[in-house]
Structure formats: C-alpha cells, structure tokens
Design a protein around this motif. Structure first.
Motif, PDB file in Angstrom:
ATOM      1  N   VAL A 219      37.107  -7.656  58.886  1.00 38.90           N
ATOM      2  CA  VAL A 219      37.391  -7.357  60.298  1.00 38.90           C
ATOM      3  C   VAL A 219      36.130  -6.828  60.978  1.00 38.90           C
ATOM      4  CG1 VAL A 219      38.776  -5.967  61.892  1.00 38.90           C
ATOM      5  CG2 VAL A 219      39.824  -6.911  59.822  1.00 38.90           C
ATOM      6  N   MET A 220      35.375  -5.986  60.274  1.00 38.14           N
ATOM      7  CA  MET A 220      34.113  -5.484  60.823  1.00 38.14           C
ATOM      8  C   MET A 220      33.143  -6.625  61.082  1.00 38.14           C
ATOM      9  SD  MET A 220      33.445  -2.082  58.470  1.00 38.14           S
ATOM     10  CE  MET A 220      34.570  -0.681  58.470  1.00 38.14           C
ATOM     11  N   ARG A 221      33.048  -7.549  60.127  1.00 33.84           N
ATOM     12  CA  ARG A 221      32.131  -8.676  60.300  1.00 33.84           C
ATOM     13  C   ARG A 221      32.550  -9.541  61.479  1.00 33.84           C
ATOM     14  NH1 ARG A 221      33.092  -9.754  54.870  1.00 33.84           N
ATOM     15  NH2 ARG A 221      33.778 -11.845  55.459  1.00 33.84           N
ATOM     16  N   ALA A 222      33.843  -9.778  61.596  1.00 33.40           N
ATOM     17  CA  ALA A 222      34.342 -10.594  62.703  1.00 33.40           C
ATOM     18  C   ALA A 222      34.065  -9.922  64.037  1.00 33.40           C
ATOM     19  CB  ALA A 222      35.841 -10.846  62.532  1.00 33.40           C
ATOM     20  N   CYS A 223      34.171  -8.602  64.067  1.00 31.65           N
ATOM     21  CA  CYS A 223      33.904  -7.853  65.286  1.00 31.65           C
ATOM     22  C   CYS A 223      32.446  -8.004  65.694  1.00 31.65           C
ATOM     23  CB  CYS A 223      34.259  -6.383  65.073  1.00 31.65           C
ATOM     24  SG  CYS A 223      34.042  -5.354  66.536  1.00 31.65           S
ATOM     25  N   VAL A 224      31.526  -7.874  64.736  1.00 36.81           N
ATOM     26  CA  VAL A 224      30.104  -8.051  65.025  1.00 36.81           C
ATOM     27  C   VAL A 224      29.847  -9.465  65.531  1.00 36.81           C
ATOM     28  CG1 VAL A 224      27.807  -8.214  63.973  1.00 36.81           C
ATOM     29  CG2 VAL A 224      29.283  -6.258  63.469  1.00 36.81           C
ATOM     30  N   ASP A 225      30.464 -10.444  64.898  1.00 36.76           N
ATOM     31  CA  ASP A 225      30.261 -11.842  65.297  1.00 36.76           C
ATOM     32  C   ASP A 225      30.721 -12.063  66.737  1.00 36.76           C
ATOM     33  OD1 ASP A 225      29.602 -14.670  64.519  1.00 36.76           O
ATOM     34  OD2 ASP A 225      31.707 -14.934  65.049  1.00 36.76           O
ATOM     35  N   ARG A 226      31.907 -11.533  67.083  1.00 34.18           N
ATOM     36  CA  ARG A 226      32.393 -11.683  68.465  1.00 34.18           C
ATOM     37  C   ARG A 226      31.468 -10.967  69.445  1.00 34.18           C
ATOM     38  NH1 ARG A 226      37.208 -10.217  66.101  1.00 34.18           N
ATOM     39  NH2 ARG A 226      37.066  -8.158  67.099  1.00 34.18           N
ATOM     40  N   GLY A 227      31.044  -9.774  69.060  1.00 34.71           N
ATOM     41  CA  GLY A 227      30.184  -9.010  69.953  1.00 34.71           C
ATOM     42  C   GLY A 227      28.838  -9.658  70.190  1.00 34.71           C
ATOM     43  N   CYS A 228      28.366 -10.455  69.226  1.00 40.89           N
ATOM     44  CA  CYS A 228      27.082 -11.143  69.371  1.00 40.89           C
ATOM     45  C   CYS A 228      27.184 -12.390  70.241  1.00 40.89           C
ATOM     46  CB  CYS A 228      26.539 -11.536  67.997  1.00 40.89           C
ATOM     47  SG  CYS A 228      25.908 -10.143  67.025  1.00 40.89           S
ATOM     48  N   ARG A 229      28.396 -12.817  70.536  1.00 44.85           N
ATOM     49  CA  ARG A 229      28.562 -14.098  71.239  1.00 44.85           C
ATOM     50  C   ARG A 229      29.237 -13.979  72.609  1.00 44.85           C
ATOM     51  NH1 ARG A 229      27.083 -17.592  67.332  1.00 44.85           N
ATOM     52  NH2 ARG A 229      27.286 -16.867  65.181  1.00 44.85           N
ATOM     53  N   ARG A 230      29.889 -12.869  72.876  1.00 43.78           N
ATOM     54  CA  ARG A 230      30.601 -12.714  74.152  1.00 43.78           C
ATOM     55  C   ARG A 230      29.681 -12.099  75.190  1.00 43.78           C
ATOM     56  NH1 ARG A 230      36.292  -9.907  73.080  1.00 43.78           N
ATOM     57  NH2 ARG A 230      36.404 -10.218  75.319  1.00 43.78           N
ATOM     58  N   GLU A 231      29.320 -12.881  76.190  1.00 40.59           N
ATOM     59  CA  GLU A 231      28.401 -12.426  77.222  1.00 40.59           C
ATOM     60  C   GLU A 231      29.166 -11.888  78.427  1.00 40.59           C
ATOM     61  OE1 GLU A 231      25.809 -15.697  77.991  1.00 40.59           O
ATOM     62  OE2 GLU A 231      24.768 -15.519  76.069  1.00 40.59           O
ATOM     63  N   GLY A 232      28.423 -11.380  79.400  1.00 42.41           N
ATOM     64  CA  GLY A 232      29.045 -10.873  80.617  1.00 42.41           C
ATOM     65  C   GLY A 232      28.876  -9.377  80.751  1.00 42.41           C
ATOM     66  N   VAL A 233      29.807  -8.753  81.495  1.00 40.71           N
ATOM     67  CA  VAL A 233      29.759  -7.311  81.702  1.00 40.71           C
ATOM     68  C   VAL A 233      31.032  -6.682  81.147  1.00 40.71           C
ATOM     69  CG1 VAL A 233      28.301  -7.476  83.760  1.00 40.71           C
ATOM     70  CG2 VAL A 233      30.797  -7.496  84.002  1.00 40.71           C
ATOM     71  N   LEU A 234      30.940  -5.404  80.824  1.00 38.98           N
ATOM     72  CA  LEU A 234      32.088  -4.685  80.289  1.00 38.98           C
ATOM     73  C   LEU A 234      33.039  -4.292  81.411  1.00 38.98           C
ATOM     74  CD1 LEU A 234      30.196  -2.423  77.740  1.00 38.98           C
ATOM     75  CD2 LEU A 234      31.473  -4.512  77.262  1.00 38.98           C
ATOM     76  N   PRO A 235      34.325  -4.164  81.117  1.00 40.95           N
ATOM     77  CA  PRO A 235      35.291  -3.804  82.158  1.00 40.95           C
ATOM     78  C   PRO A 235      35.054  -2.391  82.681  1.00 40.95           C
ATOM     79  CG  PRO A 235      36.311  -3.736  79.989  1.00 40.95           C
ATOM     80  CD  PRO A 235      34.965  -4.339  79.805  1.00 40.95           C
ATOM     81  N   GLY A 236      35.483  -2.143  83.925  1.00 41.58           N
ATOM     82  CA  GLY A 236      35.309  -0.826  84.519  1.00 41.58           C
ATOM     83  C   GLY A 236      34.257  -0.841  85.613  1.00 41.58           C
ATOM     84  N   GLY A 237      34.231   0.224  86.382  1.00 41.79           N
ATOM     85  CA  GLY A 237      33.358   0.287  87.542  1.00 41.79           C
ATOM     86  C   GLY A 237      31.880   0.378  87.251  1.00 41.79           C
ATOM     87  N   LEU A 238      31.492   0.686  86.029  1.00 43.28           N
ATOM     88  CA  LEU A 238      30.069   0.820  85.713  1.00 43.28           C
ATOM     89  C   LEU A 238      29.347  -0.519  85.653  1.00 43.28           C
ATOM     90  CD1 LEU A 238      30.216   3.562  82.911  1.00 43.28           C
ATOM     91  CD2 LEU A 238      29.586   3.860  85.304  1.00 43.28           C
ATOM     92  N   ARG A 239      30.084  -1.588  85.404  1.00 47.59           N
ATOM     93  CA  ARG A 239      29.510  -2.926  85.318  1.00 47.59           C
ATOM     94  C   ARG A 239      28.359  -2.974  84.306  1.00 47.59           C
ATOM     95  NH1 ARG A 239      32.329  -6.934  86.978  1.00 47.59           N
ATOM     96  NH2 ARG A 239      30.467  -8.117  87.592  1.00 47.59           N
ATOM     97  N   VAL A 240      28.577  -2.397  83.147  1.00 47.78           N
ATOM     98  CA  VAL A 240      27.565  -2.370  82.094  1.00 47.78           C
ATOM     99  C   VAL A 240      27.428  -3.763  81.467  1.00 47.78           C
ATOM    100  CG1 VAL A 240      26.964  -1.421  79.829  1.00 47.78           C
ATOM    101  CG2 VAL A 240      27.959   0.064  81.592  1.00 47.78           C
ATOM    102  N   PRO A 241      26.236  -4.329  81.456  1.00 46.46           N
ATOM    103  CA  PRO A 241      26.067  -5.669  80.863  1.00 46.46           C
ATOM    104  C   PRO A 241      26.103  -5.605  79.339  1.00 46.46           C
ATOM    105  CG  PRO A 241      23.945  -4.806  81.564  1.00 46.46           C
ATOM    106  CD  PRO A 241      24.975  -3.814  82.028  1.00 46.46           C
ATOM    107  N   ARG A 242      26.665  -6.633  78.742  1.00 43.73           N
ATOM    108  CA  ARG A 242      26.623  -6.752  77.280  1.00 43.73           C
ATOM    109  C   ARG A 242      25.196  -7.101  76.861  1.00 43.73           C
ATOM    110  NH1 ARG A 242      31.278  -7.974  74.127  1.00 43.73           N
ATOM    111  NH2 ARG A 242      33.251  -7.854  75.263  1.00 43.73           N
ATOM    112  N   ARG A 243      24.656  -6.317  75.940  1.00 45.79           N
ATOM    113  CA  ARG A 243      23.290  -6.557  75.482  1.00 45.79           C
ATOM    114  C   ARG A 243      23.221  -7.242  74.129  1.00 45.79           C
ATOM    115  NH1 ARG A 243      20.782  -0.696  76.075  1.00 45.79           N
ATOM    116  NH2 ARG A 243      22.953  -0.153  75.658  1.00 45.79           N
ATOM    117  N   ALA A 244      24.287  -7.152  73.349  1.00 45.87           N
ATOM    118  CA  ALA A 244      24.241  -7.705  71.995  1.00 45.87           C
ATOM    119  C   ALA A 244      23.950  -9.210  71.966  1.00 45.87           C
ATOM    120  CB  ALA A 244      25.545  -7.399  71.260  1.00 45.87           C
TER     121      ALA A 244
END
Length: 458
Positions: A219-244
């Motif tokens: 599950v940890m490996r799958a989480c890292v894999d998803r995080g490395c491939r999902r682009e865009g910004v994080l939800p919420g008002g801060l509009r933090v861009p995904r850097r991974a």
C-alpha cells in the motif's frame, strides 16, 4: 496494555488520522451501537458535534466529510477515495444520508453537523458527540468519542486521555519502556524485531504477520507511485502545487552519472512528498503512526529497498516490526496526537521510528537502534502543529521530507557509535510528553498559532 504492530499501522484515507480516520471510525461505531440495540429502524435524524481541534480545523482536515461517510457505514480502509467527495456532496444536496448504508434519514449538513471552534470536551482535544433522534425528535441514543491520534478512538468511559481500549492479551515479551525492551533483548539474545515478531504471535501466526506487514508495504508503494504521477494542485484555498511528479520526472531522466553527492537525498524527498501529497488530497495511505507523518516511514523504507545492497522482504518486515516497537513506546508513554502534544508527537515519533528501524536493518545492535530512535525524537522536541488554513499541507508535507532525511542521518550517527549515549529514549519520550503539556493550545493543531496565523490563506 498490549499493542500490536497493526495497531500502529492501518490503511486509511487522508488527510489526517485523528481528524479524518478517527471521526469516520467513531461515526461508524455509533451506527454499530444503534444496530446492536435494534434501533436503526427508529432513527429519523442523526446529529454530530465536533469539539476542540476537530472543530477548529475540521473543515481543512476533512472531519465533516469523514463523519458523513462513517454514518453511512464506510470504513477508512475500504472507502472509495475516488468517490468519497462526490458522495458527501450528494448527501449535502439531498439533505439525507443512508445510515449504515441502508436506512435513509434526514441530515442537514449545516444544522446537524456542528464544528465548535472554541469549545472542547474534558478528556481530550479531539472530542465528538453523536445523537440519533426519532421522528418526534426524541433522543434514541447518544455517544461521545475521542480521537486520540493515529486513528485510535476511545469512548467517554476510557481512562487516560491518550489511551486505547485496554487489551488484556498476554504477549511473550511484554515491555513498557525502552529500558525494559533493551533488557529483554540482552537477556534473550534477540533483536528488537525478534521481540515484536514473537509478541505478534499472540494475535496471529508468524506467516500472517509477515503477510500483513508486506501488504502494508504494498500500500505504501502504491501510494508513492500514485503521488509521483498525479499532477495538479492540492485541494483547499492554498492552491499548493504537487511537486512530486515533476521531481520524479527529473530524477528518472538522470543520466546515472550522479555527480551530485546528495542525489540520493532527492529521492528520499520525493518519496516523502509523494505520500504526503496523496494524503493531503484525501488519498489512500498507511498511518505510520499518523496520517500527518505518513510519509516518513515509507520514504526511509524506500531508501532502504532502493539504495541499500542486499535489501529484501525480510528486511522490510524487520524494519516495520522495529518501527512499531518504538511507536508503541511513544503511544504508551506520551502521545502521537498533534492535538495533544504538537507535531513532535507525529513527525517526531515517526522520525524516531524510522531511524531506529533503519538502524536495525543496517545491522545495528538493540543499543544502537535505541540510540538512533532517541536522536530522531530529540531533534524534533518542541515541534508545533500549526497547519496553515487548517490543511495538512503547509508545513506538513515538507516537514515529512526533512524528517525522513533526518531519520537516515540519525541511523548513521548511531551506527557510527557503540550505542552508548547520555540521553535515553525513555528520557526523550518523557521530555516530549512534558513539552506537550507545557505547549500552548494554539500550537497544537488548532490553526490559531505559528505559521497558521502568520501566513494568510489565499
């Protein structure tokens, strides 16, 4: 009180173990109370009130959504993370939810789900009360629960603000302090992971323990894999861009010459960022020991598997067992709840767990492992929990990356010595607990102090 490694690790949903996973479990437990009493058919309306840190940061941490999903019978380990936001939106629009997934009842999300920003319940900062009413508005049942960190939930009858329900299971090698654990290892000629593996047999077989831990690793490996491939910004008002994703592409395109001597550190940062960006977006993660600190153990474990010669599944199992033993010491003798002791209880605990675990799989003795864990927590003492905008993003995501590198350094420092050191892990844990008690509430996951008030959410 006995704790299993699987109490410290559980598959859940982001962004917070105490604010998302805990409330979902509590709401689901309340539905179970109604079901056991045979009263679900009488329920016409349900209400929930969230207090303390849950009320102060609940919207940013997804607590309101978690309560709705829990009332519908969803479990953090299996809830559809891709569908959950849409389902909560449907409940809000329709003014009705499916209690336990089967009985439609009235639910006004604005009136029936109240987040008290300035009120707290006595036993713990993360308190919540649920009520079920019949068609005439009469109360059928009410329960109060506390989410005490790492997804642990206790009811109002629990003793001790940060305790789990007592488990009377007898384990082969009981220990309550790091000192006792080291004495066990010396007397029995065992490693810390050996002690934990023997204790896990009180709940399941050795093969089941290994399979369960390797599943968590998957599950940890799958989480890292998803995080490395999902682009865009994080939800919420801060509009933090995904850097991974960008960092992953950059590192993957590396020629292999690795002129930068700190090249490996970039990978460790990537692993942590990937997990915590997934967590911040409500994705599937493993609490280790909490969601807010969920990136540290996976990042250091990825470092072990990717960069340490001879790394294998046995090492992964030993790593997770050793980390769990250290996490149990924090849970039993202090707290892993940011709302109770600040981020030192989350990122600090996870850093200590990862440092000690890495030390063991790199060949460290129990004394060196204890030393590594002590270094990991000592240099996180006093760490506040001050999420900007009440979101588990700033400074949480980068904090996991920094702590992951710190854990590796702590393990290397310990391996360079013989395990002898002045400050014991037990003393460091006690200091963390005392520091948390002295820390002002505004620095403990309320978003009313620190960066949370000095950085304006846009």
């Amino acid at each position: 009180m006995a704790l299993s490694a699987f109490d410290l690790y559980s598959v859940g949903i982001g962004p917070s173990s105490s604010h998302t996973v805990g409330p979902m479990r509590a709401a689901r437990r309340f539905v179970g109370v109604l079901d056991e009493a045979g009263r679900i058919a009488q329920v016409a309306r349900v209400q929930a009130e969230l207090y303390g840190s849950l009320g102060a940061t609940g919207h940013g941490h997804g607590s309101d959504k978690a309560v709705v999903l829990g009332l519908e019978g969803e479990d953090p380990a299996t809830v559809d993370t891709e569908r959950s936001d849409a389902r909560v939106a449907e409940v809000r629009a329709e003014g009705r939810l499916l209690l336990g997934g089967k009985r439609p009842v009235d639910f006004d999300a604005d009136a029936d789900l109240v987040l008290h920003r300035r009120k707290s319940l006595p036993a713990h900062p993360n308190g919540m009360t649920f009520r079920a009413l019949d068609a005439d508005g009469r109360e059928l049942a009410a329960r109060t629960y506390y989410s005490v960190g790492g997804g642990f939930v206790v009811d109002e009858a629990a003793t001790g603000a940060d305790r789990v329900v007592e488990d009377s299971t007898r384990v082969r090698y009981p220990f309550g302090t790091a000192g006792e654990l080291l004495e066990l290892c010396a007397r029995e000629g065992l490693s810390i992971s050996d002690v934990m593996l023997a204790n896990e047999r009180s709940w399941c077989s050795e093969d089941e323990t290994r399979a369960g831990l390797l599943h968590l690793w998957s599950v940890m490996r799958a989480c890292v894999d998803r995080g490395c491939r999902r682009e865009g910004v994080l939800p919420g008002g801060l509009r933090v861009p995904r850097r991974a994703p960008g960092l992953f592409q950059e590192l993957s395109a590396d020629s292999g010459e690795q002129r930068d001597p700190l090249h490996v550190m970039d990978w460790v940062n990537l692993f942590a960022l990937a997990v915590n960006e997934e967590n911040a977006s409500g994705g599937r993660i493993v609490t280790a020991p909490t969601n807010g600190a969920a990136g540290i153990i996976p990042a250091v474990l990825h470092y072990y598997v990717r960069f340490v010669p001879g790394a294998n599944d046995e090492g992964v199992v030993r790593f997770l067992l050793t980390a769990a033993a250290i996490g149990i010491l924090f849970k039993q003798n202090a707290s892993i709840s940011g709302a109770e002791v600040g981020c030192q209880g989350e990122v600090g605990s996870a850093c200590a767990m990862a440092a000690g675990a890495l030390c063991e799989v790199l060949g460290g003795t129990p004394a060196q492992v204890e030393n590594a864990a002590e270094v990991g927590i000592e240099h996180n003492l006093g760490l506040t929990c001050d999420p900007v905008g009440g979101l588990v993003q700033i400074p949480c995501i980068e904090r996991n990356a920094v702590a992951s590198v710190k854990a590796i350094n702590a393990a290397r420092l310990a391996l360079a010595g013989d395990g002898t050191h002045k400050v014991t892990l037990d003393k460091a844990i006690k200091t963390m607990r005392d520091t948390g008690r002295d820390m002002k509430d505004k620095y403990k996951e309320t978003a009313r102090g620190g960066l949370a008030v000095n950085v304006i959410e846009c």
